[in-house]
Structure formats: C-alpha cells, structure tokens
Design an enzyme around this catalytic site. Structure first.
Site, PDB file in Angstrom:
ATOM      1  N   HIS A 187      -8.912  -7.548  -0.533  1.00 18.34           N
ATOM      2  CA  HIS A 187      -9.159  -8.062   0.822  1.00 18.34           C
ATOM      3  C   HIS A 187      -8.224  -9.217   1.137  1.00 18.34           C
ATOM      4  CE1 HIS A 187     -12.455  -6.036   2.590  1.00 18.34           C
ATOM      5  NE2 HIS A 187     -13.188  -6.112   1.495  1.00 18.34           N
ATOM      6  N   GLU A 243       1.445  11.773  -6.055  1.00 23.04           N
ATOM      7  CA  GLU A 243       0.589  10.634  -6.393  1.00 23.04           C
ATOM      8  C   GLU A 243       0.163  10.672  -7.855  1.00 23.04           C
ATOM      9  OE1 GLU A 243      -1.974   9.474  -2.698  1.00 23.04           O
ATOM     10  OE2 GLU A 243      -2.319  11.586  -3.096  1.00 23.04           O
ATOM     11  N   ARG A 259      -6.705   0.851  -8.808  1.00 22.43           N
ATOM     12  CA  ARG A 259      -5.947   0.090  -7.810  1.00 22.43           C
ATOM     13  C   ARG A 259      -6.768  -0.993  -7.120  1.00 22.43           C
ATOM     14  NH1 ARG A 259      -4.758   4.772  -3.291  1.00 22.43           N
ATOM     15  NH2 ARG A 259      -4.869   3.236  -1.649  1.00 22.43           N
ATOM     16  N   CYS A 293       5.292   6.792   1.247  1.00 25.10           N
ATOM     17  CA  CYS A 293       4.352   6.340   2.279  1.00 25.10           C
ATOM     18  C   CYS A 293       3.294   5.397   1.705  1.00 25.10           C
ATOM     19  CB  CYS A 293       3.694   7.532   2.966  1.00 25.10           C
ATOM     20  SG  CYS A 293       2.717   8.541   1.853  1.00 25.10           S
TER      21      CYS A 293
HETATM   22  C1  PEP Z   1      -0.861   6.274  -1.742  1.00 20.99           C
HETATM   23  O1  PEP Z   1      -1.642   6.586  -2.643  1.00 20.99           O
HETATM   24  O2  PEP Z   1       0.183   5.605  -1.915  1.00 20.99           O
HETATM   25  C2  PEP Z   1      -1.154   6.675  -0.356  1.00 20.99           C
HETATM   26  C3  PEP Z   1      -0.277   6.496   0.604  1.00 20.99           C
HETATM   27  O3  PEP Z   1      -2.394   7.178  -0.125  1.00 20.99           O
HETATM   28  P1  PEP Z   1      -3.707   6.257   0.026  1.00 20.99           P
HETATM   29  O4  PEP Z   1      -3.286   4.825  -0.021  1.00 20.99           O
HETATM   30  O5  PEP Z   1      -4.333   6.639   1.313  1.00 20.99           O
HETATM   31  O6  PEP Z   1      -4.495   6.682  -1.165  1.00 20.99           O
HETATM   32 MG    MG Z   2      -3.231   7.989  -2.240  1.00 18.37          MG
END
Ligand code: PEP
Ligand code: MG
Length: 554
Positions: free
Chosen positions: A187, A413, A447, A484
C-alpha cells in the site's frame, strides 16, 4: 557523521528534511480483571462509542481527500464498523472480557484467518491492525496513532504504513518516505506512487535513525542518507525536481534517440482509466485487467454486460491497439463467481487461464463479449491469457481466440513459459511479460509479502535473464514481446528491457511520460549495453547501478 542505508527504490525522486515518525501504537499487556456482569452493557457501549469515533474521524479525512486516498479511508472506516468484528468483540465482552482485550483478541482471530488465506486477504492484516490500534487508543483515551502533521517539510520513516496513514500524506509536507518493511506492491508503494512522493522500501537499519535527524531519500537509487552534507543534499533535490518537471512535460511516441520505436501503452482496469490514458501519451492499451471490474460481483455478468464494459475501454482508443487480458481470477484476485477451489497455496493453484481448462464456459462467454466489443473498433483488438505454463495451454487458448476473429497472445508470468517462449510463440501471435508474477515465481517470493521486497525486485538478474530469453525468442520468430508488469513503469528498467529486445512497454498512464523521456535520451545501443551490464551482475542493486552508470553516461 553521515550514514548511508540501502533499500529498494519504488518511487523515483529525491527528498531531504528532518525525520518524523508515526505516533506509537498503543501496547496492551497484562491480564485484565473480568468485567462484572452489571457493567458489561456499559462496556459494550464504550466499545461502540470508540468505533463510531474512529470511523467518523476516518470519514472526515475521506471528505478532505480525493481519488484513491478517499477510497482507502472510506474502506478503512467501513472495516472499522464491520458487524462480524463487532459481534466477536461484543461476544467477548459479554463473557466478561474488558473492551480493550476483546478488541485485541477478536482482531487476532481475523488477522490469523486472513494471513492464512494469503493474497489480497493477507494485505488486509495491516488494515485490521491499524483499526485495532485506533479503537484501543480511543478506549484508553490516548491520542490517535499514526502519521503526525509536521510543520516543516519532512521525511517520514516507519516500519510499514497502514493505508489510512499513507492516504492523506501531503507531498508538500512529506517530501519523501522510507520504510523498513514493505514491498514494491505494498500500500505504501502504491499510494506514494500515486502522490509522487519519492519512496524507498525494505531499508535495513532504518530503525536506528532518530526523529529530527536530517535525511536524504533517493527514490531512484534506494539510498537513505542520514546527516548528509547540506549543500550537496539541496543540490541533488534541485536537480531531481528539475528532471521530474521536464519528464512530466514529455510528449510524443515511444522511441529511442536513434528512432528505434517502442510502443508506450497503458495498463487500465476500466473505461474511465482508458479515457484518461487516451488523453495522455499512451499509444494504446497494453493490459486491460478485466477481472478488476468484477471483484465484487457475486455472479457472472451477462455477455451483454461484459460487452458494454469491454467496449468502454476499446472505444477510448478507437484506432489504436487494445490488448485485453482474459480473467486473471484467483490468488491475489479472488473472483466469487469463478468457483475457485479452497487451496493451501492459491498462487500456485487454479488461477488465471487454469480456471478454464476443464470448464471453458466462463472463458468462452468472455471471448464472445470481447469479440462483440471489438466490432466497435477500427484498431486491432488482441486478447491474451494470464498464467500460462505450457504450450498446450497456449494452443487451447489460441484456437478459441482465433475462432472469434481475434488475435491471440499469452502472458509470460511463469518461468516455464519464458523458457519455452519460442514454442509458445509458434501457437500465438504475441507474448507480454508480466514481470510482477514472473518475479514472484522466479524468486519463489510472495509478491505481497512485506518482508521479501529484495526478492520481489524485477531487477533480479535471474528475472532479467528470463526476459532476455523471451525477447530473443520473439526476435527469432519476428513476433512482438511486450512487458506489462510494474517494471515497465521504472524509466531506467524500461531502457534495460528495450535493450533486452522488448518491443513495447505498458504501465500506468501516469508513469509513461517519464519512461518516454528517458528512452528518448538514449540510443538502442546504449540500452543494449546497459542490459548486458545488468545481466552480468548477481544482485538487483548492482544490476540497477551498472545500468544507471551506462544510461546516465549515454
Ligand atoms: C504481472 O504479473 O506482471 C501482471 C501484469 O499481471 P498482474 O499484476 O495483474 O498479476
Ligand atoms: Mg500477473
């Protein structure tokens, strides 16, 4: 004496000022005497009054805030009044537990549950503990814990910050932020990015810097310097703000100084964000996260409803490319109607494309809606699947997408997908690297974990190596390879990604001018040299510094 600490940079920029720290959280210790039966109703009233006061103060602050900050404060106010929490607390008071202890134990019950659930639920733990501390302080007659309102521009240092703490930060007063915990997706990082406050997380040794000490926080390099030379510090602040002003003014299409084109695309979640992106420098949409609009939906939206939502994004870029991602349900993005199973490790479970492999109904209906929305566009509509791990999955997806006249792609990913990128590209027309998840799965680091920020850094050379393998596969077969994930929003890393062979970058629209400006100042050869230098290192901080040295000189 000057001391330099190192952390993970998350929001670029430089801030200098005296340290302020959040007011201490209340501590509750010892065993409290049982509340006699006759006083229990009054004790319950005390609890209700405290909750009402805490929620009212949060609502009041929400009124003064706007955008995401107001949203965060309103959500926290609602959580404070959550009837399930109140029932647990009042139940404990009913058996004689004093209100303070009842709040502490009821909160613990929920935080344990949320932490076990993982993902977005685990993120709620900090929010709930924040509410607990506010209610306990109100019950004890103590001042509200949290961030003070400093009288001079200051640097805020903390262990980690609750959303309600960060939401109202004023960039004029809090000129930089550094935390001992917290990852790039915490956050703290998200709000600091939105407010443009230079921010460094996961700084070891931060607790030793006393309030009032002058510090220089560098959100580009991740350093926190206590007692720096004042003239030097002021010069650095001046240079950084001049750079920020110039970057924000940048306009144009993405390309390097020697005209190597790199499409700059926007990450969006709905039509409003797409329209905002279209008003800026975005050349199209590189990631439309469709699941984000449905997180609170209890049942699957009809094809007509979905078509309207997708058309809202597609129509914002009527002549440009829009890349729609099919539902990335599961793990940190639970979708009620996706029928996700209860799993011990949802991040490694049935999520993303996996929800459709046995029962493709949801996917087929979504693709029908995307195809219907695409009819309203003159530009290309590409569709990609999240969480693809095998070539068979890519083939399964591509066939369904092509049968509707759309262009199929997959996200990279999972390390397995990066390693077999060329075989995947034989099935689909493009790939897009999701560096957030690729980092999570390469480093085996959740993450959202506040304690694993260093592992969750996309500058990890192992992650860069997988990006290189993917980009090289794309070059061999002549198909586009985008990025992305959050990595594309980091101007320095964006240059490295281009140097690794990535053909487009997609990030939050607000981040694109700084990326475009940085890219416009360097040649492709310099980007390639920086990429090689970063790949030759063995840790993220060294990778960042090696790349910076070359890109700054170039
Ligand atoms: C990613 O995993 O980098 C991605 C763009 O997807 P999200 O953040 O929506 O999991
Ligand atoms: Mg992702």
């Amino acid at each position: 004496m000057t001391t330099t600490l190192q952390g993970t940079p998350v929001v670029p920029g430089i801030g200098y000022g005296p340290v302020v720290r959040p007011a201490p959280r209340p501590t509750v210790s010892g065993i409290a005497a049982e509340v006699p039966e006759a006083r229990r109703e009054a004790e319950r009233d005390r609890f209700r009054t405290a909750v009402t006061a805490v929620a009212a103060r949060l609502e009041e602050r929400a009124e003064r805030a706007s955008g995401q900050a107001a949203e965060v404060l309103r959500t926290t106010a609602l959580m404070a009044q959550d009837p399930t929490l109140a029932t647990a607390v009042e139940g404990a008071i009913g058996t004689g537990t004093p209100a303070v202890q009842a709040v502490v134990s009821a909160t613990e019950q929920f935080t344990t549950m949320f932490a076990t659930a993982g993902g977005l639920m685990a993120e709620r733990v900090t929010d709930l503990e924040d509410i607990r501390d506010r209610v306990v302080s109100a019950l004890l007659g103590l001042p509200e814990p949290g961030v003070p309102a400093p009288e001079v521009p200051s640097v805020l240092l903390a262990d980690d910050l609750a959303p309600a703490d960060t939401a109202l930060l004023d960039p004029q007063v809090v000129v930089a932020l550094a935390t001992r915990l917290g990852g790039p997706t915490s956050h703290t990082a998200i709000i600091a990015r939105q407010l443009g406050i230079p921010c460094v997380v996961a700084v070891t040794g931060l607790e030793d810097i006393a309030a009032g000490t002058m510090v220089l926080v560098d959100g580009d390099t991740g350093t926190v310097v206590a007692d720096p030379d004042e003239d030097d510090a002021l010069e650095q602040v001046g240079a950084a703000s001049a750079r920020a002003v110039e970057a924000a003014r940048w306009r144009g299409r993405g390309q390097t100084a020697d005209a190597h084109a790199v499409d700059l695309m926007a990450n969006v979640a709905d039509g409003a964000a797409a329209r905002e992106a279209a008003a800026g420098v975005a050349q199209g949409v590189g990631l439309f996260r469709t699941e984000l609009g449905f997180l609170s939906a209890s049942s699957e939206p009809s094809i007509a409803q979905q078509t309207a939502i997708y058309a809202g994004v597609i129509e914002a870029f009527p002549d440009a490319k829009v890349v729609v991602r099919t539902l990335d349900a599961g793990s940190d993005k639970p979708l009620v109607y996706a029928g996700l199973p209860e799993e011990a490790n949802p991040a490694l479970g049935v999520r993303g494309l996996r929800i459709a492999l046995d029962d493709p109904g949801i996917l087929d209906r979504q693709l029908d809606a995307i195809a219907a929305a695409a009819e309203r566009s003159h530009g290309p509509v590409w569709v990609m699947a999240p969480m693809v791990a095998t070539v068979a999955e890519a083939a399964f997806f591509a066939e369904r997408v092509r049968s509707r006249g759309l262009v199929p792609g997959v996200m990279i990913e999972v390390p397995a997908a990066a390693l077999l990128a060329e075989a995947l590209l034989a099935e689909v027309d493009f790939v897009s690297i999701g560096t957030n998840d690729l980092t999570q799965y390469t480093m085996a680091a959740d993450r959202l974990s506040p304690s694993l920020a260093v592992l969750s850094d996309p500058w990890q050379p192992a992650v860069l190596t997988l990006v290189r393998l993917t980009a090289e596969a794309g070059q061999r077969v002549g198909k586009p390879v985008g990025v992305c994930g959050e990595a594309a929003a980091d101007p320095l890393l964006a240059c490295v990604l281009v140097g690794l062979g990535v053909t487009s970058l997609s990030a939050a629209a607000a981040a694109l001018p700084a990326v475009g400006a940085r890219l416009a100042g360097v040649t492709l050869a310099t980007c390639q040299e920086a990429a090689q230098a970063a790949l030759a290192t063995t840790d993220p901080a060294a990778a960042r510094e090696a790349a910076r040295a070359i890109l700054d000189a170039g």
